[in-house]
Enzyme design. Structure first.
Site, PDB file in Angstrom:
ATOM      1  N   TYR A 286      -2.650  -1.399   9.956  1.00  0.00           N
ATOM      2  CA  TYR A 286      -2.298  -2.259   8.937  1.00  0.00           C
ATOM      3  C   TYR A 286      -1.144  -1.443   8.141  1.00  0.00           C
ATOM      4  O   TYR A 286      -1.273  -2.215   7.030  1.00  0.00           O
ATOM      5  CB  TYR A 286      -3.813  -0.956   8.030  1.00  0.00           C
ATOM      6  CG  TYR A 286      -3.560  -1.317   6.717  1.00  0.00           C
ATOM      7  CD1 TYR A 286      -4.272  -2.058   5.796  1.00  0.00           C
ATOM      8  CD2 TYR A 286      -3.160  -0.174   6.190  1.00  0.00           C
ATOM      9  CE1 TYR A 286      -4.563  -2.258   4.914  1.00  0.00           C
ATOM     10  CE2 TYR A 286      -3.116  -0.720   4.425  1.00  0.00           C
ATOM     11  CZ  TYR A 286      -3.931  -1.277   4.102  1.00  0.00           C
ATOM     12  OH  TYR A 286      -4.435  -1.369   2.085  1.00  0.00           O
TER      13      TYR A 286
ATOM     14  N   SER B  42       0.446  -1.280   0.018  1.00  0.00           N
ATOM     15  CA  SER B  42      -0.231   0.235  -0.191  1.00  0.00           C
ATOM     16  C   SER B  42       0.864   1.277  -0.514  1.00  0.00           C
ATOM     17  O   SER B  42       2.653   1.032   0.575  1.00  0.00           O
ATOM     18  CB  SER B  42      -0.781  -0.163   0.965  1.00  0.00           C
ATOM     19  OG  SER B  42      -1.748   1.061   1.438  1.00  0.00           O
TER      20      SER B  42
END
Length: 250
Positions: A151, A138
């Site tokens: 995350y 990400s």
């Protein structure tokens, strides 16, 4: 990665980027199998998209991964690509004691899951003339979104794992690629209608174009994610962190 003529397994591809990538790869002439925990979704995908294979797999369960690896390598002896797509993203408030449950669940899915998948499928991939492992990180691996600390941390860890994996597999026929999405319009964190997230089809168009034009790429970086990916190198880290902090602050 040659984007045609492969047999590709994508766990976590029952929706969003995973399913979109599965369909794009199928359109390019690949045999594609998607995996997930929800049997109803897998049955729906098999019915709606003829030719897509499906398998039940829980990437938080080492036994489920091992069973899926054994089944798929027997069912698809030419399996030569793994895309470790499965992931979750949930907000956390570290001042709330309950947030530890989110943190532990996120680590199990986003970090242990891909690592276990690689270990389970690598022996089979090594028997192929050429093969690919694609991890999915990400933009938040490079500049974090403060509302999702675990995350971000798992994606940064998978980036580091990917770098080491690539070096260890240098003398093999296994290519290691890191796919780095920006915020994308999917159900992850309820971003399907977010005006600040990249439209899913636009993201997939750019990813497929990059895979085709840069078959030896180590990272797949759409233009939108470079705002985060290159922030530190370009001296913009604090600026980007401040923007991400303000964007999601109550």
């Amino acid at each position: 990665m040659n984007i045609t003529g492969n047999t590709v397994f994508i766990p976590g591809a029952t929706s969003g980027i995973g399913l979109g990538l599965a369909l794009r790869l199928q359109d390019k002439g690949n045999t594609v199998i998607v995996g997930g925990r929800r049997t109803d979704l897998l049955e729906q995908i098999a019915a709606e998209y003829p030719g897509i294979g499906t398998i039940d797999i829980d990437t938080t369960d080492a036994g489920s991964i091992a069973t899926a690896a054994k089944t798929l390598t027997e069912r698809y002896p030419s399996l030569n690509a793994l895309v470790a797509m499965a992931g979750i993203m949930e907000a956390e408030d570290v001042l709330d004691p309950a947030s530890i449950d989110v943190a532990e669940r996120t680590i199990a899915v986003n970090l242990l899951g891909p690592i276990r998948l690689v270990h389970a499928f690598l022996p089979g991939l090594l028997t192929q003339p050429t093969a690919t492992v694609m991890t999915v990180t990400s933009g938040l691996a490079y500049v974090p979104l403060p509302v999702t600390p675990t995350y971000n941390a798992t994606k940064a860890a998978i980036h580091s794992f990917t770098e080491s994996l690539r070096v260890q597999l240098t003398r093999t026929g296994v290519q290691v690629i890191e796919l780095v999405p920006p915020a994308t319009q999917t159900s992850l964190m309820g971003q399907q209608d977010s005006p600040i997230a990249m439209p899913l089809e636009e993201f997939l168009d750019e990813v497929m174009a990059l895979l085709e034009s840069e078959p030896d790429a180590e990272q797949i970086l759409v233009e939108r994610v470079k705002w985060q990916r290159t922030a530190e190198a370009e001296g913009r880290y604090q600026e980007v962190l401040a923007a991400l902090s303000a964007r999601y602050r109550n």
